[in-house]
Scaffold this motif. Structure first.
Motif, PDB file in Angstrom:
ATOM      1  N   VAL A 193       0.837  -1.243  -0.085  1.00  0.00           N
ATOM      2  CA  VAL A 193       0.092  -0.097   0.001  1.00  0.00           C
ATOM      3  C   VAL A 193       1.003   1.265   0.087  1.00  0.00           C
ATOM      4  O   VAL A 193       1.869   1.283   0.758  1.00  0.00           O
ATOM      5  N   LYS A 194       0.393   2.208  -0.732  1.00  0.00           N
ATOM      6  CA  LYS A 194       1.019   3.550  -0.741  1.00  0.00           C
ATOM      7  C   LYS A 194       0.823   4.222   0.548  1.00  0.00           C
ATOM      8  O   LYS A 194      -0.262   4.132   0.963  1.00  0.00           O
ATOM      9  N   PRO A 195       1.952   4.813   1.142  1.00  0.00           N
ATOM     10  CA  PRO A 195       1.659   5.687   2.378  1.00  0.00           C
ATOM     11  C   PRO A 195       0.642   6.806   2.076  1.00  0.00           C
ATOM     12  O   PRO A 195       0.659   7.397   1.066  1.00  0.00           O
ATOM     13  N   MET A 196      -0.268   6.728   3.019  1.00  0.00           N
ATOM     14  CA  MET A 196      -1.652   7.453   2.751  1.00  0.00           C
ATOM     15  C   MET A 196      -2.074   8.002   4.101  1.00  0.00           C
ATOM     16  O   MET A 196      -1.550   7.467   5.100  1.00  0.00           O
ATOM     17  N   ILE A 197      -2.750   9.214   4.003  1.00  0.00           N
ATOM     18  CA  ILE A 197      -3.352   9.744   5.158  1.00  0.00           C
ATOM     19  C   ILE A 197      -4.835   9.396   5.032  1.00  0.00           C
ATOM     20  O   ILE A 197      -5.586   9.343   3.941  1.00  0.00           O
ATOM     21  N   VAL A 198      -5.396   8.843   6.136  1.00  0.00           N
ATOM     22  CA  VAL A 198      -6.891   8.477   6.409  1.00  0.00           C
ATOM     23  C   VAL A 198      -7.615   9.376   7.105  1.00  0.00           C
ATOM     24  O   VAL A 198      -7.242   9.566   8.295  1.00  0.00           O
ATOM     25  N   VAL A 199      -8.633   9.945   6.486  1.00  0.00           N
ATOM     26  CA  VAL A 199      -9.562  10.644   7.323  1.00  0.00           C
ATOM     27  C   VAL A 199     -10.808  10.005   7.734  1.00  0.00           C
ATOM     28  O   VAL A 199     -11.487   9.545   6.836  1.00  0.00           O
ATOM     29  N   MET A 200     -11.220  10.036   9.049  1.00  0.00           N
ATOM     30  CA  MET A 200     -12.279   9.106   9.449  1.00  0.00           C
ATOM     31  C   MET A 200     -13.278  10.169  10.136  1.00  0.00           C
ATOM     32  O   MET A 200     -13.303  10.546  11.323  1.00  0.00           O
ATOM     33  N   PRO A 201     -14.304  10.734   9.412  1.00  0.00           N
ATOM     34  CA  PRO A 201     -15.303  11.867  10.124  1.00  0.00           C
ATOM     35  C   PRO A 201     -16.401  10.986  10.562  1.00  0.00           C
ATOM     36  O   PRO A 201     -16.613   9.937  10.468  1.00  0.00           O
ATOM     37  N   LEU A 202     -17.554  11.786  11.291  1.00  0.00           N
ATOM     38  CA  LEU A 202     -18.547  11.427  11.684  1.00  0.00           C
ATOM     39  C   LEU A 202     -19.547  11.252  10.414  1.00  0.00           C
ATOM     40  O   LEU A 202     -19.563  12.253   9.868  1.00  0.00           O
ATOM     41  N   GLY A 203     -20.135  10.061  10.273  1.00  0.00           N
ATOM     42  CA  GLY A 203     -21.175  10.000   9.114  1.00  0.00           C
ATOM     43  C   GLY A 203     -22.257  10.391   9.304  1.00  0.00           C
ATOM     44  O   GLY A 203     -23.331  10.089   8.059  1.00  0.00           O
ATOM     45  N   TYR A 204     -22.554  11.348   9.901  1.00  0.00           N
ATOM     46  CA  TYR A 204     -24.111  11.674   9.838  1.00  0.00           C
ATOM     47  C   TYR A 204     -24.223  13.247   9.651  1.00  0.00           C
ATOM     48  O   TYR A 204     -23.500  14.190  10.242  1.00  0.00           O
ATOM     49  N   GLY A 205     -25.318  13.616   9.010  1.00  0.00           N
ATOM     50  CA  GLY A 205     -25.618  15.095   8.672  1.00  0.00           C
ATOM     51  C   GLY A 205     -26.459  15.758  10.154  1.00  0.00           C
ATOM     52  O   GLY A 205     -26.184  16.605  10.199  1.00  0.00           O
ATOM     53  N   THR A 206     -27.043  14.836  10.623  1.00  0.00           N
ATOM     54  CA  THR A 206     -27.851  15.167  11.867  1.00  0.00           C
ATOM     55  C   THR A 206     -27.942  13.868  12.642  1.00  0.00           C
ATOM     56  O   THR A 206     -28.309  12.817  12.176  1.00  0.00           O
ATOM     57  N   LEU A 207     -27.666  13.951  13.825  1.00  0.00           N
ATOM     58  CA  LEU A 207     -27.728  12.828  14.931  1.00  0.00           C
ATOM     59  C   LEU A 207     -29.103  12.280  15.157  1.00  0.00           C
ATOM     60  O   LEU A 207     -29.420  11.488  15.634  1.00  0.00           O
ATOM     61  N   GLU A 208     -30.233  13.182  14.745  1.00  0.00           N
ATOM     62  CA  GLU A 208     -31.633  12.880  14.645  1.00  0.00           C
ATOM     63  C   GLU A 208     -31.872  11.672  14.011  1.00  0.00           C
ATOM     64  O   GLU A 208     -32.915  10.814  14.538  1.00  0.00           O
ATOM     65  N   ILE A 209     -30.893  11.131  13.114  1.00  0.00           N
ATOM     66  CA  ILE A 209     -31.292   9.951  12.103  1.00  0.00           C
ATOM     67  C   ILE A 209     -31.147   8.655  13.068  1.00  0.00           C
ATOM     68  O   ILE A 209     -31.563   7.699  12.820  1.00  0.00           O
ATOM     69  N   LEU A 210     -30.411   8.903  14.202  1.00  0.00           N
ATOM     70  CA  LEU A 210     -30.078   7.773  15.191  1.00  0.00           C
ATOM     71  C   LEU A 210     -31.242   7.576  16.271  1.00  0.00           C
ATOM     72  O   LEU A 210     -31.285   6.537  16.715  1.00  0.00           O
ATOM     73  N   HIS A 211     -32.091   8.450  16.301  1.00  0.00           N
ATOM     74  CA  HIS A 211     -33.111   8.610  17.536  1.00  0.00           C
ATOM     75  C   HIS A 211     -34.092   7.494  17.260  1.00  0.00           C
ATOM     76  O   HIS A 211     -34.638   6.923  18.285  1.00  0.00           O
ATOM     77  N   ARG A 212     -34.433   7.085  16.008  1.00  0.00           N
ATOM     78  CA  ARG A 212     -35.278   5.906  16.000  1.00  0.00           C
ATOM     79  C   ARG A 212     -34.756   4.508  15.999  1.00  0.00           C
ATOM     80  O   ARG A 212     -35.476   3.503  15.840  1.00  0.00           O
ATOM     81  N   GLY A 213     -33.578   4.607  16.113  1.00  0.00           N
ATOM     82  CA  GLY A 213     -32.866   3.207  16.150  1.00  0.00           C
ATOM     83  C   GLY A 213     -32.799   2.270  14.786  1.00  0.00           C
ATOM     84  O   GLY A 213     -33.198   3.044  13.697  1.00  0.00           O
ATOM     85  N   PHE A 214     -32.786   1.121  14.768  1.00  0.00           N
ATOM     86  CA  PHE A 214     -32.356   0.089  13.774  1.00  0.00           C
ATOM     87  C   PHE A 214     -33.907   0.154  13.214  1.00  0.00           C
ATOM     88  O   PHE A 214     -33.913  -0.049  11.688  1.00  0.00           O
ATOM     89  N   GLY A 215     -34.935  -0.178  13.895  1.00  0.00           N
ATOM     90  CA  GLY A 215     -36.155  -0.326  13.277  1.00  0.00           C
ATOM     91  C   GLY A 215     -37.033   0.867  12.753  1.00  0.00           C
ATOM     92  O   GLY A 215     -38.246   0.761  12.767  1.00  0.00           O
ATOM     93  N   ARG A 216     -36.207   1.828  12.655  1.00  0.00           N
ATOM     94  CA  ARG A 216     -36.783   3.482  12.393  1.00  0.00           C
ATOM     95  C   ARG A 216     -37.776   3.235  11.126  1.00  0.00           C
ATOM     96  O   ARG A 216     -37.305   2.805  10.096  1.00  0.00           O
ATOM     97  N   PRO A 217     -39.034   3.782  11.074  1.00  0.00           N
ATOM     98  CA  PRO A 217     -39.560   3.950   9.720  1.00  0.00           C
ATOM     99  C   PRO A 217     -39.106   4.926   8.816  1.00  0.00           C
ATOM    100  O   PRO A 217     -38.350   5.955   9.331  1.00  0.00           O
ATOM    101  N   ARG A 218     -39.207   4.683   7.523  1.00  0.00           N
ATOM    102  CA  ARG A 218     -38.636   5.402   6.768  1.00  0.00           C
ATOM    103  C   ARG A 218     -39.072   6.973   6.733  1.00  0.00           C
ATOM    104  O   ARG A 218     -40.268   7.172   6.556  1.00  0.00           O
ATOM    105  N   ASP A 219     -38.281   7.782   6.838  1.00  0.00           N
ATOM    106  CA  ASP A 219     -38.586   9.393   6.847  1.00  0.00           C
ATOM    107  C   ASP A 219     -37.757  10.176   5.755  1.00  0.00           C
ATOM    108  O   ASP A 219     -36.975  10.246   5.840  1.00  0.00           O
ATOM    109  N   PRO A 220     -38.338  10.102   4.541  1.00  0.00           N
ATOM    110  CA  PRO A 220     -37.807  10.765   3.238  1.00  0.00           C
ATOM    111  C   PRO A 220     -36.957  11.977   3.800  1.00  0.00           C
ATOM    112  O   PRO A 220     -35.972  12.402   3.130  1.00  0.00           O
TER     113      PRO A 220
END
Length: 366
Positions: A193-220
């Motif tokens: 592997v070529k030496p590289m920098i790896v950036v690992m950000p938080l992957g949510y635009g809003t943490l509200e997406i987590l509030h309903r858990g795994f079984g959350r109903p789809r909210d477009p």
């Protein structure tokens, strides 16, 4: 199942200090024995990654035990179901942290050739950064891996991989669970592997997406807002910050984006809609790609092949997301978009994604 409420947990599961209980105990043949003291429980079951839900046996001291079949060398998340309530192992400090489903973790060691095994090689560094995100309107962190030998005062610049986690994980997931830094250290030391920098950000635009858990109903509306704000946080906040703070090349041919599950969908959506910024795209077991492909990728056509250095897509053969991944790959075929499709053994699991990372990164920046 919901995690066990703390007072009830102590009523059923007894942390043992006076009596030594070893759990988990990894044996030389790859089998693992799990133990938990729960004298007041009537049924205890072991829930371990890659294994069927298994009953445990109780002895006259109230200690429940289960021994697995031989396991392939790797890291495995597990928990106990105590009378239907999920608890982590009170005798094991090794954790598989998750925002919705933290588990205990066991390491079945393997040969040094496995990319996630720690070897006596030069090691990179994980850096933690926090900032206020105007796009998400919250305080958040991102992590940066710098490879062995990185010198911030040097004139040398490195390519960068933006590495995205899945739903319910956080920005620590790829290094704390996925062992991304160990994998990169080993593969760089081997010259694969070529030496590289790896950036690992938080992957949510809003943490509200987590509030309903795994079984959350789809909210477009929520899903679209989450995707829009994540894109802004990544492209307008994190990317400029790290390119200012680190010796990163600003050439699009030196930028890659990849992720797992939700992060795989984000990598596809952000990457393919921003080919002026990313030339390398990886998607592992993607989940959540908009199936209205024409609307999701309005400007994507065969001309993209002139900009794409690599579009690498993979999924486990027994993953519930295999079909939507195959549907997306079929659409790419019809549009004449060059890509690499890899179907691998496994389910929706870190055991697949560690291997994906070890296969994908040697292809980058060549």
């Amino acid at each position: 199942m919901k995690a066990l409420h703390l007072p009830l947990a102590f009523a059923l599961v007894t942390p043992v200090f006076s009596q030594s209980i070893v759990s988990p105990e990894v044996h030389s043949d790859g089998t693992v024995t799990f133990r938990v003291k729960a004298p007041n429980a009537t049924e205890v079951r072991l829930q371990c990654e890659s294994l069927p839900n298994s009953p445990m046996q109780k002895d006259d001291q109230g200690v429940w035990t289960a021994t697995t079949t031989p396991l392939e060398p790797d890291y495995y998340g597990y928990s106990f179901s105590v009378d239907g309530l999920r608890v982590i192992d009170p005798n094991n400090p090794l954790m598989k942290y998750n925002l919705l489903n933290t588990e205990s973790e066991v390491h079945v060691p393997g040969p040094a050739s496995l990319p996630w095994e720690i070897n006596d090689v030069p090691r990179g560094v994980i850096h933690r950064h926090t900032y206020h995100s105007p796009a998400a309107n919250d305080e958040r962190a991102y992590f940066v891996y710098t490879p062995p030998g990185y010198n911030p005062t040097s004139r040398k610049r490195y390519p960068a991989l933006y590495l995205l986690h899945g739903f319910s994980d956080d920005a620590t997931a790829w290094w704390s669970v996925g062992r991304a830094n160990v994998i990169l250290d080993n593969l760089i030391a081997r010259g694969e592997v070529k030496p590289m920098i790896v950036v690992m950000p938080l992957g949510y635009g809003t943490l509200e997406i987590l509030h309903r858990g795994f079984g959350r109903p789809r909210d477009p509306d929520l899903s679209q807002r989450n995707a829009r704000q994540f894109r802004a946080s990544l492209l307008d906040e994190v990317l400029p910050r790290v390119e200012k703070e680190y010796r990163i090349s600003a050439d699009r041919k030196s930028r890659a984006i990849a992720g797992l599950s939700m992060g795989g969908a984000e990598s596809i959506t952000v990457g393919l809609n921003n080919l002026d910024r990313f030339a390398w795209i990886g998607a592992f077991s993607s989940g959540g790609v908009d199936t209205n492909y024409a609307a999701a990728f309005p400007n994507l056509n065969a001309k993209a092949n002139d900009s794409l250095r690599l579009l690498w897509i993979s999924c486990g053969k027994d993953d519930g997301l295999l079909k939507p991944n195959l549907d997306f790959v079929h659409w790419l075929d019809t549009e004449g978009i060059q890509h690499t499709w890899t179907e691998v053994p496994g389910v929706h699991s870190w055991r697949v994604w560690r291997r994906n990372l070890a296969t994908f990164t040697p292809l980058l920046f060549r």
